[in-house]
Structures are given as C-alpha cells and as structure tokens.
Design a protein around this motif. Structure first.
Motif, short mmCIF file in Angstrom:
data_model
loop_
_atom_site.label_atom_id
_atom_site.label_comp_id
_atom_site.label_asym_id
_atom_site.label_seq_id
_atom_site.Cartn_x
_atom_site.Cartn_y
_atom_site.Cartn_z
N ASP A 130 0.69 -1.26 0.07
CA ASP A 130 0.21 -0.08 -0.12
C ASP A 130 0.80 1.19 0.08
N GLU A 131 2.05 1.26 0.65
CA GLU A 131 2.69 2.39 0.62
C GLU A 131 3.58 2.56 -0.66
N ARG A 133 2.42 1.71 -3.51
CA ARG A 133 1.28 2.20 -4.44
C ARG A 133 0.76 3.72 -4.15
N HIS A 134 1.07 4.12 -3.06
CA HIS A 134 1.08 5.59 -2.56
C HIS A 134 2.17 6.41 -3.15
N TYR A 135 3.19 6.01 -2.94
CA TYR A 135 4.60 6.51 -3.65
C TYR A 135 4.30 6.68 -5.08
N GLU A 137 1.69 6.66 -7.05
CA GLU A 137 0.57 7.59 -7.26
C GLU A 137 1.12 9.11 -6.92
N ASP A 138 1.88 9.18 -5.98
CA ASP A 138 2.47 10.86 -5.86
C ASP A 138 3.65 11.18 -6.92
#
Length: 167
Positions: A130-131, A133-135, A137-138
């Motif tokens: 999940d982290e 994927r967050h990166y 996205e950013d």
C-alpha cells in the motif's frame, strides 16, 4: 653591457608577472565556494560521502540496521504532490528513498537531476504494497503501473534531518 642588463631585467619582470598570475589563479580556486539552498536543520557540506560509497554500506546492512550518515547524490525523483520525499541515485540502477524527519520540511518538486547532500539516518526497510502504491501515485504513475505493484519491496531508506541543494 647595457643590453645584457636590460635582458636580465626583462626576464625578471616576465617571470615575476607569471608567478603572480599563477598565485592569483590558485587563490581564486581555493576561495571559490559552492552555493547551496538549505532545507531542514542547518548542515555543512564537509565530510559527505559519495553515493557509490553509501551503496557499499547499504549492501552490508540488514533489515532494521541504521547508521548516521551524510552523503552526496543526484536526485532521481521528487514527490509531485508536496515534495515530501525524493529518491537519490546510488549507482548501478540502485536508489535510496529519502523522507524528511517528522515531515518538518519539503523539497522543491523540480529538482530531478540536481545534486544534494543529505544528513541523517540510513537504514534498510521493507516497504508494504500500500505504501509503494501511494509513492507511485505521488510520482504520477499510471493506474496500470500502480496495479502492477503486488509485493513488498526491500529498499534502501534515509531519514534526512537536513538537506543542501546545489545551486
């Protein structure tokens, strides 16, 4: 006898000018300072190790190990949302994920390719899906690229308390 005296004087004058020119050049090089923009805690550029040397340290570290360090590296990527993280080149396709202590400061979003000096703690980390994927996205990755992230990743990480950005 006058032509010899005149010749000696000319040689001495030319030699004297040549030495002054060399001295001026050396002095200019020694006093030339590199300009940096400072972020976070105030740090100095001295004693920073090269990214290639830092990679060798990372290779010997285990999950959970950490060391205090200061390193010089080139920025690969910066969070395009807020500038809250950046990745640095460590040579040979390896990179380090840099976050900023207590989210106390952020970096400009347009510094990819620029040189920085980071000071803080280097450590090896396992980043959950999940982290990651967050990166992604950013960083502005596509939904297809984000969906391809399905496993945690062992990463080289760095928590910076101060950064110098070479101008």
């Amino acid at each position: 006898m006058k032509p010899i005296t005149l010749l000696i004087i000319c040689v001495l004058l030319l030699n004297s000018c040549k030495n002054k020119s060399a001295e001026t050049s050396e002095t200019t090089q020694k006093t030339e300072k590199i300009a940096y923009a400072s972020f976070g805690d105030k740090i100095i550029a001295d004693d920073a190790i090269a990214s290639k040397s830092m990679l060798e340290h990372y290779k010997t570290m285990n999950l959970g190990d950490s060391i205090n360090s200061k390193m010089t590296a080139t920025v690969n990527e910066v969070c395009q949302s807020k500038g809250c993280w950046m990745t640095l080149n460590l040579e040979g396709g390896n990179e380090v994920m840099v976050k900023f202590k207590d989210y106390g400061f952020f970096m400009p979003k347009d510094i990819a390719g620029k040189e920085v000096i980071v000071n803080g703690k280097a450590f090896v980390n396992e980043v959950p899906v999940d982290e990651l994927r967050h990166y992604a996205e950013d960083a502005g990755k596509t939904e297809e690229e984000i969906a391809q992230i399905t496993e945690p990743k062992r990463t080289y990480s760095f928590e910076a308390d101060g950064v110098l950005l070479k101008q």
